[in-house]
Scaffold this motif. Structure first.
Motif, short mmCIF file in Angstrom:
data_model
loop_
_atom_site.label_atom_id
_atom_site.label_comp_id
_atom_site.label_asym_id
_atom_site.label_seq_id
_atom_site.Cartn_x
_atom_site.Cartn_y
_atom_site.Cartn_z
N MET A 153 29.02 45.27 31.16
CA MET A 153 29.39 46.60 31.59
C MET A 153 29.76 46.61 33.08
O MET A 153 30.71 47.27 33.48
CB MET A 153 28.20 47.54 31.32
N LEU A 154 28.98 45.89 33.87
CA LEU A 154 29.22 45.83 35.30
C LEU A 154 30.57 45.18 35.60
O LEU A 154 31.28 45.60 36.51
CB LEU A 154 28.09 45.07 36.00
N GLN A 155 30.93 44.18 34.82
CA GLN A 155 32.22 43.52 35.00
C GLN A 155 33.37 44.46 34.69
O GLN A 155 34.41 44.44 35.36
CB GLN A 155 32.30 42.27 34.13
N ALA A 156 33.26 45.31 33.72
CA ALA A 156 34.30 46.26 33.35
C ALA A 156 34.50 47.29 34.47
O ALA A 156 35.64 47.64 34.80
CB ALA A 156 33.94 46.96 32.03
N VAL A 157 33.40 47.74 35.07
CA VAL A 157 33.49 48.69 36.18
C VAL A 157 34.17 48.01 37.38
O VAL A 157 35.03 48.60 38.04
CB VAL A 157 32.08 49.20 36.57
N PHE A 158 33.82 46.76 37.65
CA PHE A 158 34.43 46.02 38.74
C PHE A 158 35.94 45.84 38.52
O PHE A 158 36.74 46.03 39.44
CB PHE A 158 33.74 44.65 38.88
N VAL A 159 36.34 45.51 37.31
CA VAL A 159 37.76 45.35 37.00
C VAL A 159 38.49 46.68 37.15
O VAL A 159 39.60 46.73 37.71
CB VAL A 159 37.95 44.79 35.56
N LEU A 160 37.89 47.78 36.72
CA LEU A 160 38.49 49.10 36.84
C LEU A 160 38.67 49.48 38.32
O LEU A 160 39.73 49.98 38.71
CB LEU A 160 37.63 50.14 36.12
N ILE A 161 37.68 49.22 39.15
CA ILE A 161 37.77 49.50 40.59
C ILE A 161 38.87 48.65 41.22
O ILE A 161 39.65 49.14 42.04
CB ILE A 161 36.41 49.28 41.28
N MET A 162 38.96 47.39 40.84
CA MET A 162 40.00 46.51 41.38
C MET A 162 41.40 46.98 40.98
O MET A 162 42.34 46.92 41.78
CB MET A 162 39.78 45.06 40.94
N ILE A 163 41.54 47.48 39.76
CA ILE A 163 42.83 48.00 39.31
C ILE A 163 43.21 49.23 40.13
O ILE A 163 44.37 49.38 40.56
CB ILE A 163 42.80 48.31 37.79
N ILE A 164 42.26 50.11 40.37
CA ILE A 164 42.52 51.33 41.16
C ILE A 164 42.90 50.95 42.59
O ILE A 164 43.87 51.48 43.15
CB ILE A 164 41.29 52.27 41.13
N ILE A 165 42.18 50.02 43.21
CA ILE A 165 42.50 49.59 44.58
C ILE A 165 43.88 48.93 44.61
O ILE A 165 44.68 49.18 45.51
CB ILE A 165 41.41 48.63 45.12
N GLY A 166 44.19 48.11 43.62
CA GLY A 166 45.50 47.48 43.54
C GLY A 166 46.62 48.51 43.42
O GLY A 166 47.67 48.39 44.06
N LYS A 167 46.39 49.52 42.60
CA LYS A 167 47.38 50.59 42.43
C LYS A 167 47.58 51.35 43.74
O LYS A 167 48.72 51.67 44.11
CB LYS A 167 46.93 51.53 41.31
N LEU A 168 46.52 51.64 44.47
CA LEU A 168 46.64 52.34 45.76
C LEU A 168 47.42 51.50 46.77
O LEU A 168 48.27 52.01 47.50
CB LEU A 168 45.25 52.68 46.31
#
Length: 107
Positions: free
Chosen positions: A1-16
């Motif tokens: 679960m923690l890895q999925a949250v980390f990947v989601l945060i990285m995707i958001i930062i990458g998009k920004l």
């Protein structure tokens, strides 16, 4: 679960970061050439052109500099070289001491 949250945060930062990059590198759209409208003249809006505070200096070179120039001119006489003093605009013109916004004109 923690890895999925980390990947989601990285995707958001990458998009920004990607959106910021596109915003910085995007060229403005060209306006149509046939656009009609009134011409706005702002040529005298910032600087009063009829009363600029610049004055001509009394002397470009000091007495010592004139003496040195004359010495070099005499030494170089008959050679293919000539003595030319290096001048900047501030050595020819000066801003009047009582001018409004003196530093702005000096720059």
């Amino acid at each position: 679960m923690l890895q999925a949250v980390f990947v989601l945060i990285m995707i958001i930062i990458g998009k920004l970061i990607y959106d910021s990059y596109l915003e910085q590198t995007r060229r403005p759209k060209k306006e149509k050439k046939n656009k009609k409208g009134d011409v706005i003249d702002i040529s005298e809006a910032w600087v009063p052109l009829d009363n600029l505070p610049f004055r001509k200096r009394d002397s470009i070179l000091s007495a010592r500099e004139i003496g040195l120039y004359n010495l070099f001119s005499h030494l170089l006489k008959g050679s293919p070289y000539i003595a030319i003093p290096k001048l900047s605009m501030s050595e020819i013109f000066m801003v009047a001491p009582d001018a409004e916004k003196r530093q702005e004109y000096q720059n």
